[in-house]
Write a protein that holds these residues in place. Structure first.
Motif, PDB file in Angstrom:
ATOM      1  N   VAL A  16       4.651 -12.102  -3.560  1.00 23.34           N
ATOM      2  CA  VAL A  16       4.663 -10.768  -2.963  1.00 23.34           C
ATOM      3  C   VAL A  16       5.734 -10.684  -1.879  1.00 23.34           C
ATOM      4  N   ARG A  17       5.799 -11.684  -1.015  1.00 24.76           N
ATOM      5  CA  ARG A  17       6.784 -11.661   0.074  1.00 24.76           C
ATOM      6  C   ARG A  17       8.210 -11.675  -0.466  1.00 24.76           C
ATOM      7  N   GLU A  18       8.483 -12.496  -1.477  1.00 24.66           N
ATOM      8  CA  GLU A  18       9.827 -12.545  -2.062  1.00 24.66           C
ATOM      9  C   GLU A  18      10.201 -11.197  -2.672  1.00 24.66           C
ATOM     10  N   ALA A  19       9.266 -10.565  -3.367  1.00 25.54           N
ATOM     11  CA  ALA A  19       9.539  -9.268  -3.997  1.00 25.54           C
ATOM     12  C   ALA A  19       9.771  -8.188  -2.940  1.00 25.54           C
ATOM     13  N   LEU A  20       9.014  -8.220  -1.855  1.00 24.56           N
ATOM     14  CA  LEU A  20       9.230  -7.258  -0.771  1.00 24.56           C
ATOM     15  C   LEU A  20      10.596  -7.469  -0.133  1.00 24.56           C
ATOM     16  N   ASP A  21      11.000  -8.729   0.065  1.00 24.22           N
ATOM     17  CA  ASP A  21      12.322  -9.039   0.623  1.00 24.22           C
ATOM     18  C   ASP A  21      13.437  -8.526  -0.280  1.00 24.22           C
ATOM     19  N   LYS A  75       3.397  -0.356  -2.622  1.00 24.06           N
ATOM     20  CA  LYS A  75       2.161  -0.554  -3.391  1.00 24.06           C
ATOM     21  C   LYS A  75       2.460  -1.135  -4.766  1.00 24.06           C
ATOM     22  N   LYS A  76       3.466  -0.610  -5.442  1.00 21.08           N
ATOM     23  CA  LYS A  76       3.827  -1.106  -6.774  1.00 21.08           C
ATOM     24  C   LYS A  76       4.267  -2.567  -6.715  1.00 21.08           C
ATOM     25  N   ILE A  77       5.055  -2.920  -5.705  1.00 19.44           N
ATOM     26  CA  ILE A  77       5.505  -4.306  -5.551  1.00 19.44           C
ATOM     27  C   ILE A  77       4.314  -5.234  -5.360  1.00 19.44           C
ATOM     28  N   ILE A  78       3.382  -4.836  -4.522  1.00 18.09           N
ATOM     29  CA  ILE A  78       2.198  -5.678  -4.284  1.00 18.09           C
ATOM     30  C   ILE A  78       1.387  -5.824  -5.555  1.00 18.09           C
ATOM     31  N   ILE A  79       1.144  -4.711  -6.236  1.00 16.65           N
ATOM     32  CA  ILE A  79       0.349  -4.758  -7.475  1.00 16.65           C
ATOM     33  C   ILE A  79       1.035  -5.625  -8.527  1.00 16.65           C
ATOM     34  N   ASP A  80       2.325  -5.404  -8.751  1.00 18.98           N
ATOM     35  CA  ASP A  80       3.049  -6.144  -9.790  1.00 18.98           C
ATOM     36  C   ASP A  80       3.101  -7.640  -9.516  1.00 18.98           C
TER      37      ASP A  80
END
Length: 113
Positions: A16-21, A75-80
């Protein structure tokens, strides 16, 4: 502005953290290790031949404050990236934020995020 509180599996935190970054959505994040119980109601574990009911499971809670226009993206990033497809994947809560002030500079609201 919105406050996102997400409860996820600990093993999914780095994804999740990598995708948010990568999406540029990680201006600020707070991470807390928590214990919790949801619909899952715990699990049965065996130790030395005995079975034990573990009611509270380890989870990770993410707290983020984002601009209104970034809410659906985050939200989508967290869910995915947190979804495994099983009970216990977690929840996302969204709250309205009335005001934010950066202590160091005095900046307010969107400038403080």
């Amino acid at each position: 502005m919105k406050h996102i509180k997400a409860v996820i599996r600990p093993e999914k935190l780095s994804d999740v953290r990598e995708a948010l970054d990568e999406a540029g959505c990680s201006g600020g994040i707070m991470v807390s290790e928590i214990m919790g119980q949801g619909n899952q109601k715990g699990i049965i574990q065996a130790w030395r031949g005995e079975k034990y009911q573990v009611d509270l499971l380890p989870k990770v809670m993410l707290d983020l404050v984002v601009k209104d226009e970034d809410l659906e993206t985050v939200k989508k990033i967290i869910i995915d990236n947190a979804r495994v497809g099983e009970i216990g994947d977690g929840k996302i809560f969204v709250y309205n934020v009335e005001s934010v002030t950066r202590i160091r500079t005095g900046e307010e609201d969107n400038d403080a995020i």
